[in-house]
Design an enzyme around this catalytic site. Structure first.
Site, PDB file in Angstrom:
ATOM      1  N   ARG A  62     -29.486  -9.327  -1.924  1.00 45.21           N
ATOM      2  CA  ARG A  62     -29.683 -10.568  -1.233  1.00 45.21           C
ATOM      3  C   ARG A  62     -30.993 -10.564  -0.553  1.00 45.21           C
ATOM      4  O   ARG A  62     -31.069  -9.616   0.340  1.00 45.21           O
ATOM      5  CB  ARG A  62     -28.564 -11.073  -0.679  1.00 45.21           C
ATOM      6  CG  ARG A  62     -27.202 -11.300  -1.307  1.00 45.21           C
ATOM      7  CD  ARG A  62     -26.366 -12.014  -0.267  1.00 45.21           C
ATOM      8  NE  ARG A  62     -26.479 -13.147  -0.002  1.00 45.21           N
ATOM      9  CZ  ARG A  62     -26.323 -14.191  -0.491  1.00 45.21           C
ATOM     10  NH1 ARG A  62     -25.561 -14.147  -1.573  1.00 45.21           N
ATOM     11  NH2 ARG A  62     -26.557 -15.353   0.047  1.00 45.21           N
ATOM     12  N   GLU A  73     -25.606 -22.694  -9.602  1.00 40.20           N
ATOM     13  CA  GLU A  73     -24.305 -23.890  -9.340  1.00 40.20           C
ATOM     14  C   GLU A  73     -24.746 -24.922  -8.731  1.00 40.20           C
ATOM     15  O   GLU A  73     -25.192 -24.967  -7.786  1.00 40.20           O
ATOM     16  CB  GLU A  73     -23.058 -23.135  -9.007  1.00 40.20           C
ATOM     17  CG  GLU A  73     -22.121 -24.091  -9.114  1.00 40.20           C
ATOM     18  CD  GLU A  73     -20.696 -23.824  -8.621  1.00 40.20           C
ATOM     19  OE1 GLU A  73     -20.551 -22.909  -7.893  1.00 40.20           O
ATOM     20  OE2 GLU A  73     -19.710 -24.710  -8.489  1.00 40.20           O
ATOM     21  N   LYS A  88     -25.131 -21.904   0.768  1.00 35.87           N
ATOM     22  CA  LYS A  88     -25.161 -23.424   0.090  1.00 35.87           C
ATOM     23  C   LYS A  88     -23.951 -24.384   0.937  1.00 35.87           C
ATOM     24  O   LYS A  88     -24.307 -25.350   1.699  1.00 35.87           O
ATOM     25  CB  LYS A  88     -25.001 -23.767  -1.153  1.00 35.87           C
ATOM     26  CG  LYS A  88     -26.303 -23.738  -1.863  1.00 35.87           C
ATOM     27  CD  LYS A  88     -26.131 -24.045  -3.193  1.00 35.87           C
ATOM     28  CE  LYS A  88     -25.328 -22.697  -4.192  1.00 35.87           C
ATOM     29  NZ  LYS A  88     -25.415 -22.748  -5.665  1.00 35.87           N
TER      30      LYS A  88
HETATM   31  P1  ATP Z   1     -24.618 -19.583  -2.178  1.00 38.08           P
HETATM   32  O1  ATP Z   1     -23.728 -18.564  -1.457  1.00 38.08           O
HETATM   33  O2  ATP Z   1     -25.749 -20.276  -1.195  1.00 38.08           O
HETATM   34  O3  ATP Z   1     -23.766 -20.691  -2.680  1.00 38.08           O
HETATM   35  P2  ATP Z   1     -24.755 -18.514  -4.578  1.00 38.08           P
HETATM   36  O4  ATP Z   1     -24.981 -17.019  -4.945  1.00 38.08           O
HETATM   37  O5  ATP Z   1     -23.404 -18.801  -4.653  1.00 38.08           O
HETATM   38  O6  ATP Z   1     -25.322 -18.859  -3.224  1.00 38.08           O
HETATM   39  P3  ATP Z   1     -25.735 -20.041  -7.107  1.00 38.08           P
HETATM   40  O7  ATP Z   1     -26.141 -21.138  -7.245  1.00 38.08           O
HETATM   41  O8  ATP Z   1     -24.607 -19.095  -7.770  1.00 38.08           O
HETATM   42  O9  ATP Z   1     -25.647 -19.697  -5.568  1.00 38.08           O
HETATM   43  O10 ATP Z   1     -26.968 -18.698  -7.253  1.00 38.08           O
HETATM   44  C1  ATP Z   1     -27.826 -18.609  -8.293  1.00 38.08           C
HETATM   45  C2  ATP Z   1     -28.521 -17.423  -8.368  1.00 38.08           C
HETATM   46  O11 ATP Z   1     -29.301 -17.195  -7.061  1.00 38.08           O
HETATM   47  C3  ATP Z   1     -27.585 -16.172  -8.374  1.00 38.08           C
HETATM   48  O12 ATP Z   1     -27.904 -15.495  -9.286  1.00 38.08           O
HETATM   49  C4  ATP Z   1     -27.611 -15.864  -7.151  1.00 38.08           C
HETATM   50  O13 ATP Z   1     -27.348 -14.328  -7.063  1.00 38.08           O
HETATM   51  C5  ATP Z   1     -28.868 -15.731  -6.750  1.00 38.08           C
HETATM   52  N1  ATP Z   1     -29.045 -16.040  -5.023  1.00 38.08           N
HETATM   53  C6  ATP Z   1     -28.208 -16.794  -4.282  1.00 38.08           C
HETATM   54  N2  ATP Z   1     -28.471 -16.421  -2.962  1.00 38.08           N
HETATM   55  C7  ATP Z   1     -29.386 -15.334  -2.824  1.00 38.08           C
HETATM   56  C8  ATP Z   1     -29.966 -14.532  -1.964  1.00 38.08           C
HETATM   57  N3  ATP Z   1     -29.846 -14.773  -0.690  1.00 38.08           N
HETATM   58  N4  ATP Z   1     -30.861 -13.751  -2.669  1.00 38.08           N
HETATM   59  C9  ATP Z   1     -31.104 -13.369  -3.851  1.00 38.08           C
HETATM   60  N5  ATP Z   1     -30.585 -14.237  -4.838  1.00 38.08           N
HETATM   61  C10 ATP Z   1     -29.827 -15.122  -4.273  1.00 38.08           C
HETATM   62 MG    MG Z   2     -22.454 -18.742  -6.796  1.00 39.18          MG
END
Ligand code: ATP
Ligand code: MG
Length: 579
Positions: A268, A38, A278
């Site tokens: 994760r 995102e 983020k």
């Molecule tokens: P955040 O909590 O930092 O906002 P998010 O999962 O909401 O992370 P996205 O932009 O939706 O952020 O993530 C894009 C992809 O990266 C998704 O498929 C998510 O599962 C993966 N991802 C995010 N954080 C991790 C992590 N700590 N380990 C592995 N994959 C991750």
């Molecule tokens: Mg997300």
């Protein structure tokens, strides 16, 4: 599908196992994955794991990985984030085919499919307030209460959904919900919201829409549109998978879905001392706790790049971490191990004195005036009368051919203050009043003849002599124990050198209520160092090993040859051994 890569055969995590099985069954003509960030912040270390997994699998199995912006929430998103995410993925060494995809590019299709759900009796417009919706969802113990609109007619629902799209409702006044089961033990199936009203300009679609699909609805359908075969996400989405499958099944062949994508969850990446959220990283930026998303202490890709981490090191780290379903916390030193490994054979060596102590070589003129007659076979040298300097040509790396450089040796040099101790601790191998001789790296053996103290008793200057027979050669009849680095005082260049520690003083910053209380006050130290000319004259972004100090990078933003700025990438070594 061919899979000739032998390195691939060694990677046998559960996801690759599933893919091999699917390929053996001819389930898919081609493997298609996606990385779906995102655009509401910068990518961080956690995303790197997801990028390496999704792009890595596509490359290994001759498939494709799409970069897709999951941009269904315009309030938090912006173009700057999109640009940086694209840049970061490329920098990590991965490529997508064609232009990046956007969930917002599918808004019209997603809307048409929502109409299909309404017409099938699988979705309805709910006019309750958001609080009522939340309260009526129930809990694990209490089944949900149906909305007064749950059984409205299809034509009423179509009319209300059209009114939503036409802007007749304000934010929060109406939502479209999937009609599933208000008593489901899985809360995600208690009629989840799939569209909401949001009067907000979107960075891609402008003011075309005032209703936006929810992530859980848009995601499976975006996967279906792109014919994703394996939709890989983190474990917290496991409970969302039944809804993922529900949406795909309900739209189905009737809606034109040729092949159902499948969601698989992996754990994760969590690393000690490191935040991977983020939202929390944005707080550090917004409050000025760090200098920006690219502050070298940040675990963002931008921060790690500015810190001097290498894409090779980050990819190696992700391979070592592997892919499982077990939640764990990875040792930060494992990341540093991977980064260090990627630097050892690829970085030129150089000398930088972090805490300069002046040394005047009292026999310099006389010793080097004989340089021509005593010229060493092993060191190429040239006398520079204008600068009164002896330029020594030395290799940039002890055992890899990274070229040569010229180092100026002059009458006054700097050594590090910690290399001369008035009261040396046991086992100290460097200079002290009782051990006065030392090898100066790349040049002569030096002997201290006098130390000068300030009023407080601190050493502020040394007087010394050099042994003119020792350029690139051992002295005769005695052994010199230590080797130290040094820099010419007149031709060395003052530089700012930044050394880092963890941004947080605790192992698990994610569990802290308030980040302010866990900040490490020593996360950044700045040294007024002096560096040899070859280091100062480097391009921004160049990486080096500063002899005896660690790996450093010329800062990509502030470094210039006239006023050099270096960031510490990683220390030279620690006791960490990967298993
Ligand atoms: P955040 O909590 O930092 O906002 P998010 O999962 O909401 O992370 P996205 O932009 O939706 O952020 O993530 C894009 C992809 O990266 C998704 O498929 C998510 O599962 C993966 N991802 C995010 N954080 C991790 C992590 N700590 N380990 C592995 N994959 C991750
Ligand atoms: Mg997300």
């Amino acid at each position: 599908m061919t899979n000739a890569n032998t390195a691939t055969d060694q990677k046998n995590d559960f996801i690759r196992h599933i893919i091999r099985h699917d390929l053996a069954q001819n389930k898919y003509a081609k493997i298609v994955t996606r990385f779906p960030p995102e655009p509401n912040g910068y990518l961080h270390l956690g995303h790197v794991k997801s990028i390496c997994l999704n792009f890595g699998i596509a490359a290994e199995f001759g498939g494709v990985c799409n970069l897709r912006f999951d941009d269904t929430n315009p309030t938090a998103e912006k173009q700057d984030y999109i640009d940086n995410i694209e840049n970061d993925v490329k920098w990590l060494g991965f490529e997508w085919i064609g232009t990046p995809h956007h969930a917002s590019g599918y808004f019209e299709q997603l809307y048409t499919w929502a109409l299909q759900l309404i017409e099938q009796g699988d979705a309805y417009v709910d006019l309750q307030t958001l609080t009522q919706i939340r309260d009526n969802r129930g809990s694990f113990q209490i089944v949900g209460t149906p909305s007064p609109q749950r059984d409205a007619s299809i034509s009423d629902n179509l009319q209300r959904f059209d009114d939503m799209r036409q802007g007749k409702y304000g934010n929060g006044e109406a939502v479209l919900r999937a009609k599933i089961d208000m008593a489901s033990p899985n809360m995600n199936l208690r009629d989840p919201v799939i569209y909401r009203v949001l009067h907000q300009t979107h960075h891609q679609t402008g003011d075309a829409w005032c209703i936006y699909p929810m992530y859980d609805y848009a995601h499976p359908l975006s996967d279906a549109i792109e014919e994703i075969t394996h939709s890989l996400c983190t474990l917290e989405f496991e409970d969302h998978r039944p809804f993922y499958d529900w949406v795909i099944a309900k739209i189905g062949a009737k809606g034109g879905i040729k092949q159902a994508p499948h969601q698989y969850e992996f754990s994760r990446l969590n690393v000690d001392h490191t935040l991977t959220s983020k939202r929390k990283l944005k707080q550090l930026v917004d409050e000025g706790i760090v200098s920006g998303w690219d502050d070298p202490r940040m675990p963002t890709v931008a921060g790690m790049r500015r810190r001097g981490y290498t894409p090779e090191g980050l990819r190696d780290f992700c391979e070592r971490v592997g892919v499982t379903k077990a939640d764990s916390v990875v040792d930060f030193r494992m990341l540093e191990f991977s980064i260090r490994q990627s630097l050892d054979d690829t970085t030129a060596r150089g000398m930088a004195v972090m805490r300069p102590l002046k040394v005047t070589i009292t026999n310099f003129a006389e010793a080097v005036s004989e340089w021509q007659t005593l010229k060493s076979d092993s060191v190429q040298s040239r006398w520079d009368e204008g600068n009164k300097a002896l330029w020594l040509t030395q290799p940039n790396h002890p055992n890899v051919d990274l070229g040569m450089r010229d180092i100026p040796f002059t009458e006054v040099i700097y050594i590090d203050q910690t290399d001369y101790e008035l009261e040396p601790p046991q086992g100290y191998k460097r200079l002290s009043p009782s051990n006065t001789e030392i090898r100066l790296r790349n040049t002569y053996v030096l002997a201290v003849t006098e130390h000068i103290l300030d009023a407080a008793g601190k050493v502020i200057e040394l007087k010394a002599t050099i042994d003119k027979t020792t350029l690139g050669q051992n002295p005769e009849g005695r052994k010199v124990k230590g080797v130290i680095h040094w820099v010419s005082a007149s031709l060395g260049v003052p530089a700012i050198v930044r050394v880092y520690q963890h941004l947080f003083a605790v192992d698990d910053p994610a569990s802290a209520e308030d980040v302010h209380s866990i900040l490490n006050p020593n996360s950044l130290s700045e040294f007024k160092a002096v560096v040899e000319p070859s280091l100062a004259n480097s391009a921004a972004g160049s990486r080096f090993q500063f002899e005896r100090e660690g790996y450093f990078v010329a800062d990509s933003v502030e470094h210039t040859p006239d006023s050099p700025v270096f960031n510490q990438i990683v220390s030279l070594r620690d006791s960490y051994k990967p298993s």
